[in-house]
Structures are given as C-alpha cells and as structure tokens.
Design a protein around this motif. Structure first.
Motif, PDB file in Angstrom:
ATOM      1  N   HIS A  23      -2.139   1.472  -4.037  1.00 39.89           N
ATOM      2  CA  HIS A  23      -2.607   1.220  -2.669  1.00 39.89           C
ATOM      3  C   HIS A  23      -3.264   2.429  -2.000  1.00 39.89           C
ATOM      4  N   SER A  52      -5.678   0.736   6.347  1.00 42.05           N
ATOM      5  CA  SER A  52      -7.096   0.496   6.672  1.00 42.05           C
ATOM      6  C   SER A  52      -7.855   0.089   5.413  1.00 42.05           C
ATOM      7  N   GLY A  53      -9.089  -0.362   5.625  1.00 47.96           N
ATOM      8  CA  GLY A  53      -9.877  -0.860   4.510  1.00 47.96           C
ATOM      9  C   GLY A  53     -10.812   0.187   3.934  1.00 47.96           C
ATOM     10  N   THR A  54     -11.333  -0.099   2.744  1.00 53.19           N
ATOM     11  CA  THR A  54     -12.319   0.766   2.102  1.00 53.19           C
ATOM     12  C   THR A  54     -13.510  -0.085   1.685  1.00 53.19           C
ATOM     13  N   LEU A  77      -4.650   1.839   1.719  1.00 52.62           N
ATOM     14  CA  LEU A  77      -5.118   0.457   1.872  1.00 52.62           C
ATOM     15  C   LEU A  77      -4.155  -0.419   2.667  1.00 52.62           C
ATOM     16  N   ARG A  78      -2.924   0.027   2.847  1.00 57.16           N
ATOM     17  CA  ARG A  78      -1.987  -0.750   3.649  1.00 57.16           C
ATOM     18  C   ARG A  78      -2.224  -0.529   5.143  1.00 57.16           C
ATOM     19  N   ARG A  96      -8.652  -4.391   1.814  1.00 57.23           N
ATOM     20  CA  ARG A  96      -7.428  -3.664   2.146  1.00 57.23           C
ATOM     21  C   ARG A  96      -6.239  -4.420   1.577  1.00 57.23           C
ATOM     22  N   ARG A 130     -15.543  -4.927   2.149  1.00 59.74           N
ATOM     23  CA  ARG A 130     -14.441  -4.092   2.647  1.00 59.74           C
ATOM     24  C   ARG A 130     -13.127  -4.782   2.285  1.00 59.74           C
ATOM     25  N   THR A 170      -7.939   6.875   1.383  1.00 62.75           N
ATOM     26  CA  THR A 170      -7.597   5.728   2.218  1.00 62.75           C
ATOM     27  C   THR A 170      -6.287   5.105   1.756  1.00 62.75           C
TER      28      THR A 170
END
Length: 608
Positions: free
Chosen positions: A168, A327-329, A324-325, A337, A335, A322
């Motif tokens: 994540h 914010s998004g990438t 992912l838990r 997450r 995009r 980042t």
C-alpha cells in the motif's frame, strides 16, 4: 490493439519469418549471443516485412526532412526498394531528423524527432530482428511498447499489488527528460550485454542515435521520440532497473527452500528482505512496498542508482512517496487508492477513477468536437465523435468508478448538447443499431441522432474487471500465439509464398503487399463468381485502372479469375467465341459484378 497485433503476426507468416523470430527468442532465452544479424536484417523477407508493417501506420504519412512519405516508397517496385535499402546500409549515413514540437497538457512543448521515411524503414527492419532477442531478456513487470502488452495490463498489475499483495505504499520516481538524456555509451554496452553483438548492426544503431537534428546539430545523448526504434531502446535502458528492483525481493535467491514458484514469496517472508515490486510503462514506473520506511529507503536507493548507473537525474517536484490508504496516485491516466473492503475492519481493495488531468483533457476534447459540430454539422463529424467515445470508453473502463467520471463529463458538456438540440443539429430518438445494442444495449439514457446517424452515449460506461497478464506469455511461442489469433485456414502458406514470389517487377511494392492482403481477405475466392482460386489462375485487378488515375491502394484491388480479366478490359467480348463462352457461364449475380467493373473502365454492360 489486439487487431494490430494479429495483423503483425499474419504479416510474419506472409513472409515466412515467424519461425526465424521464434528461434531468435528461444536461443536468447538460453543465453546465446548474436554476432551475425546484419544478413538477416537486410534479407529480402525482412525488408518487405518492414515495408508492410509501416505502410498502414498513420505516422508513415508524416514527412521527414527530405519531404518523402510512404507514398515515395509505394511507387518503387520490390527490387528497387531492396536495392535502395541495401545500398544505403553499405555506408550508412542517416539523413537529418526533422524536429517538431508537440504541445503538452500543462502548456509546455515536447520535442519530437521525425527521421526520413527511408531511415524509418531501416529502423523497422532492425526492430523486427532484435525485438525477439531482447524480449527474451525483458522483465515481466515492463508493459510499455512491447508486443501484446498495454496500459490495462500495467494497471491490472497495480491493482493486484493493492488487492492481493497488500503493498500500500508507492514510490513515484519521475526521470527528468528521460528520452533526451539516455547515455549513448551506456546504451551500447547494454545492447552488447543483452546479446546484440553484431558490430555492424551496433554501428548502424549508434549512427541513428547521433543523426543530426534539424536546427540543433548532432545530439550527444538521448533517443529521439518519433523514431521507430526509440521505444525499444528505452526499454533496453530501463530493463536493468526492472531487474535490479526485482532482485531485491521478487527474484531474489534465498537460503530457505521452496518447491513451487508460487511458494517463493512465503520463503522470502522468512528472510529480513523488504518487499518491493516495480510496475513500469516506458519511463513511467511505480515501486510498491508495504511500509513508509521501506518506501523511503527505496526512494533514496533508486534515485542514487539511476544517477550512478544510468546517468539519469530525478525530478524532485514530481517524485514522491504515497500511502495509498490515505491518498491516491496517478498512473497512465488513472488515479487509484486503497479503500476498506466493504464494512470489514480489515482488508483493502482498489478504488480507481480517471485522473483529474485526464478527466479535464477528455472534457475539453468533447467540448471542442461539439463546438465544431455546431458550426458545420456533417456525418463525418458524428462518426469522429462516436469513434472518440468508443475509444475513450475502452481505455478508461478499467477504472472502478469510471461511470461517475463520465456522468460528470456529460453534466459539464450538457449546455453544449442542449444548444445542439435547440438548433435541431441533434434530434431525440428511440432508434437502435448493432453498435448501440452491442455496447450500450442495457443502459438507459437519452438517445440522439444527427445527419441520419445515432450518437453514442457519452455517459454510458461500466467498469470491466481485468485480470493480470500471464508473465510467461510471448508472441514468439506457437502455443501462445494460438491464444490470440487463428491460423489462416482458408489460405495456405504455400499459396502466400507463391503470391509473394510471383514476378511483378513492373509493379510497386504497395501493389504486391496489397495483392496478398486482398487474396487472404477474399479467402482465395474470385470476386466475380466466388469460386476458389489458386495463385496460378488468379489476377489482382485494379477496379479503377491506373491509366485513369487508379492507385495500388487496397480498396482499389480485387482478386478475380484470369479468364474473366479480359471480359472487363475488352469493349466487345461477345465477338470473341472464347470470351463469349466465359460470359455465358456466369449467373445473374456474377454478371452484375462483372458489369459493375466494366462500367468503371467505361464499357457497356453485357447482356446474356
């Protein structure tokens, strides 16, 4: 994309080179080096295959610095084309590369280098031969500019990292001006290490890289975007990165024993190694891991490795870590997450949508197309709008929340659609057609038509689940190829070889290529009667004769039985007993087709 790959595989079969490419792949997989590639690259079959692969490419219509396009090569016959290429390679000096600046979404411009069509043909020839060799050495985590791999495969792998591997944390490393900063000396060493050891071929590639660029002189580094060979060379450069990351965890040898390949991860977990996986598409890549501390160490290590090993700098403003838990990438226009799975307290799953940049860009394209439609509504513009909708739906269907995105886009452009309805450019309807039924049959939406054509619904799109690519799949295996295209059952390899070897020295290479394509498309049957033919008793007829301005393009050709050819080109065939006999053997349907062809050349219809 799949259709394009199928066509390329068929082209390989047409020129009887698929087995050769399979052999190169198999030998490279065993670790063999190749020091005699020049003769294979300059073989008649490979030159004609390169021409065939290029001629349908839209880029082939782009002019180089000498003003030539594919039309220049189309006019050459087979022998002249082969002589031209071989003569040019005897003392190879690439012509000046045309420089074009392409606007980027952020307002900047991206330089594009366009070699001449002759140099692009030579690049295609080299690509065809070295691709199977390097494919055997490429890592499965690389998805860009590789046969039968695409953006959906890369994103599916990213989803797997979140959903199943529970990685994540993402390390984003943006390489500053990658294509413009590739080190030529390092690339030459990488080509040598990967197995390309023909010094003559290496010299030609080196000269291509150093080809003078219009208005800028000879480059000391970089692979010009716009060259056919550049994407493959970029993958060779970054393949070293793929394996370096992979060998930190994924393919790392351990002292812990395991029986099956799938048990490798369990064995690795018993070590002190930190998990990391790379997913790369060209120079855009992400590294997944399971903690911030691991991500921080990877960020530092990758930045240092790129500089020391490949002499490439990192753009600090676009590089980050980042969680992912939280914010998004963004990756390839999507995009994503990690969000909690349902109401469960544990477990995460991918949630994805269009990236804001991609969403804005698609919205602007729709606004532009609808504005142009308002100014001058034509069937062509409706077809263009529908084509864009189908394409954009097909690309973004991999995003889990894509339906929300396209509803937003539809809402944003509603005022333009309302204006077109008021002006009766768009008309409400309940009509359906085959495309509507196939792709949008189960959607409820307001339907429109314009210029007699149905408009495809912008908002009607649904997420499509995509599984991971089989990492061992290759187009250079006969068994794997059978998964993506059926054998040419209607036309044999012997027939294609006879067609290809026919003596057509006065005809263009374009004609020879399209003659084969038309024979295969017609399944070896006569256009007039439908009877099965062989190369020995058929002829490729120009619908509109060349003396009347007809071309050698595919749509101007049909395969017919030789006996019927003079029935088209003779003004009064009924005066000749042999021709008259052939006419009387035709049924009404065949006679109608014959008369249609006669009408084009200016002769009256025949009546039996």
């Amino acid at each position: 994309m799949a259709d394009l790959m199928v066509q390329k595989l068929r082209n390989n079969e047409y020129f009887n080179v698929q087995e050769t490419f399979d052999h190169l792949y198999a030998e490279s997989k065993k670790g063999r080096y190749f020091n005699k590639l020049y003769d294979l690259i300059t073989s008649e079959e490979n030159i004609l295959l390169a021409f065939r692969n290029m001629k349908s490419n839209t880029g082939s219509k782009t002019k180089g610095t000498n003003g030539h396009t594919i039309k220049h090569l189309n006019r050459m016959n087979k022998d002249k084309l082969i002589r031209m290429v071989r003569r040019k390679l005897l003392d190879y000096k690439p012509q000046m590369v045309r420089r074009v600046m392409i606007p980027k979404p952020n307002g900047d411009k991206r330089p594009l280098g366009i070699p001449t069509i002759e140099d692009r043909l030579i690049q295609q020839m080299i690509l065809q031969v070295i691709e199977p060799i390097v494919e055997a050495k490429f890592h499965s985590s690389s998805y860009g500019f590789r046969p039968h791999r695409n953006t959906h495969d890369a994103l599916a792998r990213c989803y797997h990292m979140v959903n199943h591997s529970h990685q994540h944390y993402v390390v984003d490393v943006d390489i500053k001006g990658f294509f413009d900063n590739v080190n030529h000396k390092k690339l030459s060493k990488q080509l040598w290490a990967i197995g390309i050891r023909d010094k003559k071929v290496l010299s030609i590639i080196s000269k291509m890289l150093k080809a003078e660029i219009e208005g800028e002189g000879k480059p000391q580094k970089g692979t010009p975007q716009g060259g056919i060979l550049s994407p493959l060379l970029s993958n060779i450069v970054l393949n070293e990165l793929d394996w370096w990351i992979s060998n930190q965890w994924e393919t790392k040898l351990t002292r812990v024993k395991y029986k099956l390949k799938r048990n490798r991860t369990d064995a690795l977990k018993k070590t002190r190694l930190k998990p990391c996986y790379i997913v790369r598409y060209a120079d855009d890549f992400k590294i997944f891991t399971n903690s911030y501390e691991n991500a921080r160490k990877l960020f530092i290590a990758v930045t240092k490795w790129l500089k020391e090993r490949l002499d490439l700098d990192v753009n600090p403003k676009k590089s980050k870590i980042t969680n992912l838990r939280k914010s998004g990438t963004d990756f390839l226009g999507v995009r994503f997450r990690a969000v909690r799975k349902g109401t469960a307290k544990t477990g995460y799953i991918v949630n994805s949508k269009m990236s804001p940049k991609a969403k804005t860009k698609v919205t602007k394209v729709y606004q532009h197309k609808l504005s142009h439609l308002r100014k001058s509504p034509t069937p062509k513009k409706i077809l263009d709008l529908n084509s864009f909708t189908l394409g954009i739906h097909n690309y973004y269907k991999i995003a889990t929340r894509v339906s929300i995105d396209f509803n937003d886009i539809r809402h944003t452009i509603h005022f333009k659609i309302k204006t077109l309805l008021k002006r009766n450019i768009l008309i409400s309807t309940t009509e359906k057609n085959a495309v509507i039924e196939k792709f949008y049959g189960d959607f409820k939406y307001q339907r429109f038509k314009s210029n007699g054509l149905l408009v495809l619904p912008i908002e009607s799109i649904r997420h499509q689940i995509r599984g991971q690519r089989d990492p061992d799949f290759t187009i250079y295996s006969k068994e794997d190829r059978q998964r993506i295209h059926k054998e040419l059952k209607h036309v044999t390899a012997v027939e294609i070889e006879l067609l290809r070897r026919g003596n057509y020295s006065s005809k263009s290479t374009l004609y020879e290529n399209n003659r084969i394509s038309k024979y295969v498309a017609q399944k070896g049957r006569c256009y007039i009667t439908g009877e099965r033919l062989l190369p020995i008793n058929c002829i490729c007829h120009h619908i509109k004769p060349t003396k009347m301005g007809g071309t050698d393009e595919y749509d101007n050709l049909v395969i017919i039985k030789k006996d019927y050819h003079m029935l088209i080109h003779t003004k009064y065939p009924m005066n000749n007993p042999i021709y008259s006999h052939h006419v009387h053997t035709l049924d009404a349907k065949a006679l109608k087709k014959l008369n249609t062809l006669r009408k084009v050349v200016g002769f009256q219809a025949l009546v039996v």
